[in-house]
Enzyme design. Structure first.
Site, PDB file in Angstrom:
ATOM      1  N   ASN A 164      89.943 -49.092 -74.487  1.00 40.43           N
ATOM      2  CA  ASN A 164      88.683 -48.500 -74.958  1.00 40.43           C
ATOM      3  C   ASN A 164      88.844 -47.078 -75.512  1.00 40.43           C
ATOM      4  OD1 ASN A 164      88.895 -47.053 -72.581  1.00 40.43           O
ATOM      5  ND2 ASN A 164      87.105 -47.965 -71.625  1.00 40.43           N
ATOM      6  N   TYR A 218      93.781 -41.604 -61.752  1.00 41.60           N
ATOM      7  CA  TYR A 218      92.891 -42.741 -61.509  1.00 41.60           C
ATOM      8  C   TYR A 218      92.765 -43.082 -60.025  1.00 41.60           C
ATOM      9  CZ  TYR A 218      92.542 -43.769 -66.498  1.00 41.60           C
ATOM     10  OH  TYR A 218      92.279 -43.717 -67.843  1.00 41.60           O
ATOM     11  N   GLU A 238      89.871 -33.209 -62.842  1.00 39.50           N
ATOM     12  CA  GLU A 238      90.647 -33.737 -63.957  1.00 39.50           C
ATOM     13  C   GLU A 238      91.256 -32.624 -64.800  1.00 39.50           C
ATOM     14  OE1 GLU A 238      89.269 -37.336 -65.931  1.00 39.50           O
ATOM     15  OE2 GLU A 238      87.643 -37.422 -64.460  1.00 39.50           O
ATOM     16  N   LYS A 285      93.401 -42.075 -75.358  1.00 44.30           N
ATOM     17  CA  LYS A 285      94.293 -43.014 -74.677  1.00 44.30           C
ATOM     18  C   LYS A 285      95.378 -43.552 -75.618  1.00 44.30           C
ATOM     19  CE  LYS A 285      90.944 -44.604 -71.259  1.00 44.30           C
ATOM     20  NZ  LYS A 285      90.225 -45.798 -70.753  1.00 44.30           N
ATOM     21  N   HIS A 298      89.010 -41.549 -72.652  1.00 41.32           N
ATOM     22  CA  HIS A 298      88.520 -41.319 -71.283  1.00 41.32           C
ATOM     23  C   HIS A 298      87.783 -39.992 -71.282  1.00 41.32           C
ATOM     24  CE1 HIS A 298      88.518 -40.660 -66.930  1.00 41.32           C
ATOM     25  NE2 HIS A 298      88.830 -39.419 -67.233  1.00 41.32           N
TER      26      HIS A 298
END
Length: 154
Positions: free
Chosen positions: A115, A52, A131, A12, A118
């Site tokens: 975080n 998402y 994905e 990310k 992913h």
């Protein structure tokens, strides 16, 4: 014996900005997973919203999309036996406060909204295929022999 599979992972923007992309990639290599696809890109809003999409009705959706489009990401496809479950264990809990030390999030992340990585959900059977296809065409995934495979698998 577990099944060899491909799984989607994305570094990310927060990890990329902090210079952690190489460290995160190394963790998967050191585990013995095989990198078969990787890019560096900045997602546009439409692509991020599609990625998402399962969170579209949740209150954090706009913040999630704003964050993932805020800087470069590194989408990747890793291959190995039971790869999705292994990767999920390696990255740790979504909330870094709950992520065990030694996991990627436990070692590098401090905030739920930042975080660092992913990964496709191992409990959602279609997550990987969906994905992977959002980020890679079939001809962008590389087939090759992993030189240390005989030391990794029986």
């Amino acid at each position: 014996m577990s099944e060899r599979e491909r799984t989607f992972v994305m570094v990310k923007p927060d990890a990329f900005a902090r210079g952690l992309a190489g460290e995160i990639i190394s963790r998967f290599e050191e585990r013995g997973l095989k990198l078969v696809g990787m890019k560096l890109e900045v997602l546009d809003r439409e692509h991020a919203e599609e990625h998402y999409g399962e969170h579209e009705d949740k209150p954090f959706f706009d913040d999630l999309v704003d964050f993932i489009t805020s800087g470069p990401v590194v989408p990747m496809v890793w291959e190995g036996e039971d790869a999705t479950r292994q990767v999920r264990q390696m990255i740790g809990a979504t909330d870094p406060a709950e992520a065990a030390p030694g996991t990627i999030r436990g070692d590098y992340a401090l905030d739920l909204g930042r975080n660092v990585v992913h990964a496709a959900d191992h409990e959602d059977e279609g997550a990987n295929e969906r994905e992977i296809s959002l980020f890679f065409d079939d001809d962008e995934l590389v087939e090759y022999d992993q030189h240390d495979a005989s030391w990794l698998y029986e």
